[in-house]
Design an enzyme around this catalytic site. Structure first.
Site, PDB file in Angstrom:
ATOM      1  N   HIS A  32       1.577  -0.112   2.565  1.00  0.00           N
ATOM      2  CA  HIS A  32       1.243  -1.460   2.095  1.00  0.00           C
ATOM      3  C   HIS A  32       1.841  -2.503   3.030  1.00  0.00           C
ATOM      4  CE1 HIS A  32       0.394  -4.571  -1.009  1.00  0.00           C
ATOM      5  NE2 HIS A  32       1.469  -5.142  -0.465  1.00  0.00           N
ATOM      6  N   GLU A  33       3.129  -2.375   3.295  1.00  0.00           N
ATOM      7  CA  GLU A  33       3.790  -3.353   4.164  1.00  0.00           C
ATOM      8  C   GLU A  33       3.320  -3.225   5.609  1.00  0.00           C
ATOM      9  OE1 GLU A  33       5.333  -5.716   2.868  1.00  0.00           O
ATOM     10  OE2 GLU A  33       5.481  -4.856   0.857  1.00  0.00           O
ATOM     11  N   HIS A  36       0.336  -5.481   6.095  1.00  0.00           N
ATOM     12  CA  HIS A  36       0.747  -6.869   6.342  1.00  0.00           C
ATOM     13  C   HIS A  36       1.263  -7.033   7.773  1.00  0.00           C
ATOM     14  CE1 HIS A  36       0.210  -8.032   2.234  1.00  0.00           C
ATOM     15  NE2 HIS A  36       1.220  -7.338   1.763  1.00  0.00           N
TER      16      HIS A  36
END
Length: 380
Positions: A32-33, A36
């Site tokens: 997820h990170e 980003h």
């Protein structure tokens, strides 16, 4: 001596849950990170910190771009901190006047709204990509055990008996959806309690249409968890000759993986809708403790089962983060959408109020989920 043995048993039990939990959560949070992070880098945004976990750092290192990669003590999430972020939630930015001209050019808030939205959306999208990759690998490399959607036994007095099922029927479709295995039929029936389902079955070389309503029942799985699902009252013989292991080519497996993600999303949204409308109780909502418990239980079935759970959780976290709630990625996207329509961002005061409301909602949800976890706790 008995006390020492009992304490040792408790330690083994907790460790048996903790290790799978950390594997699942770290995998999901990392990707997820990473979503980003990668899009931020592509957009020329400076990233100060990439952290798995919160709180004090366990260990870390700086890459050649000046980003601090770190593992922290509280393994309940992670964050990417941009060069102009005031906090790890990206709920506020430093004034551009306080940054050097070089840092100002690399700041998140200096980028166009399209770039900022892309960075924010990349996290949930990475979760969906991770899930598709895992499901594709499982379907192609490990395969699945399947059996035909054939009815061998109809239990008397059940919904299936009342609807007119008979032994020997083979289910062809449910509500127009083609059924290729007994497991596929079970999943549709299990997630449709108290709903009329239209079956097409093959019986003696002819097709017969049947309308049946799965009954909502409470069952206990092999781990002792109580589940509420829909049941018809039909059985399939578990003889070895009735089952086959199917491995699929990568293209077919990819399509199945996308379909699996779609099922998780629709099932999750359907459950939330049922909670709001009063058809379902909210006691199935869980938090980190429930994830840890289920991770430990699933790990006993093998590494592939644990990977499958990680894919399901990745889809769920990606979906949750898209909800238009300030503090979540979806809340940021909501603000950027408004900015795009207005041609200018909302005032700092309005955004601050939004983030406070979002924070309150998230905290209440966490407390509620943790309470559910503690009620259903079966660690020991």
């Amino acid at each position: 001596m008995d006390t020492i043995i009992n304490l040792a048993g408790i330690g083994d039990s907790v460790l048996g849950y903790l290790v799978p939990f950390l594997f699942v959560l770290t995998l999901v949070v990392f990707f997820h990170e990473l979503g980003h992070f990668l899009v931020a880098r592509w957009c020329g945004i400076g990233v100060k910190v990439f952290s798995i976990g919160f709180g004090p750092e366990i260990f870390g290192f700086n890459d050649r771009h000046g980003t601090r990669w770190r593992l922290s003590w509280i393994p309940l999430g992670g964050y990417v901190k941009f060069i102009d972020d005031d906090n790890v939630a990206s709920a506020g930015q430093k004034s551009l006047d306080s940054l050097s001209p070089e840092d100002c050019a690399r700041s998140f808030q200096a980028k166009p709204v399209s770039a900022r939205a892309a960075v924010v959306a990349a996290g949930p999208i990475a979760n969906f990509i991770l899930a598709i990759v895992i499901f594709t690998a499982i379907f192609s490399l490990f395969g699945e055990r399947v059996t035909a959607a054939k009815v061998d036994v109809v239990n008397p007095g059940t919904a299936a008996a009342r609807a007119g099922f008979v032994a020997g029927d083979t289910v062809i479709s449910i509500d127009g959806q083609k059924i290729e295995s007994f497991g596929e039929m079970q999943r549709i029936v299990g997630t449709s309690p108290d709903r009329d389902l239209h079956f097409v079955v093959e019986r003696g070389g002819k097709t017969v249409e049947i309308v049946a309503t799965p009954e909502r029942k409470e069952i206990t799985d092999r781990f002792g968890n109580t589940l509420r699902i829909g049941l018809l009252g039909i059985q399939r013989t578990a003889a070895p000759d009735n089952w086959t292991l199917q491995r699929h080519d990568p293209i077919t497996a990819f399509g199945m993986a996308v379909k699996e993600c779609y099922f998780v999303v629709t099932r999750s949204l359907g459950y939330l809708y049922d909670v709001v409308t009063g058809r379902e109780a909210a006691d199935q909502l869980g938090g980190p403790i429930r994830i840890a418990q289920v991770s430990g239980q699933v790990a006993t079935a093998g590494f592939v089962a644990l990977l499958n759970l990680a894919a399901i959780i990745s889809v769920s976290i990606g979906l949750l983060n898209l909800f238009p709630i300030p503090m979540l990625d979806g809340g940021h996207l909501l603000f950027y959408g408004i900015e795009g329509l207005r041609g200018r961002p909302l005032s700092e005061y309005s955004q601050e109020i939004g983030f406070r409301i979002g924070l309150a909602f998230v905290l209440m949800l966490m407390v509620f989920a943790t309470w559910n976890d503690l009620i259903h706790l079966k660690f020991l």
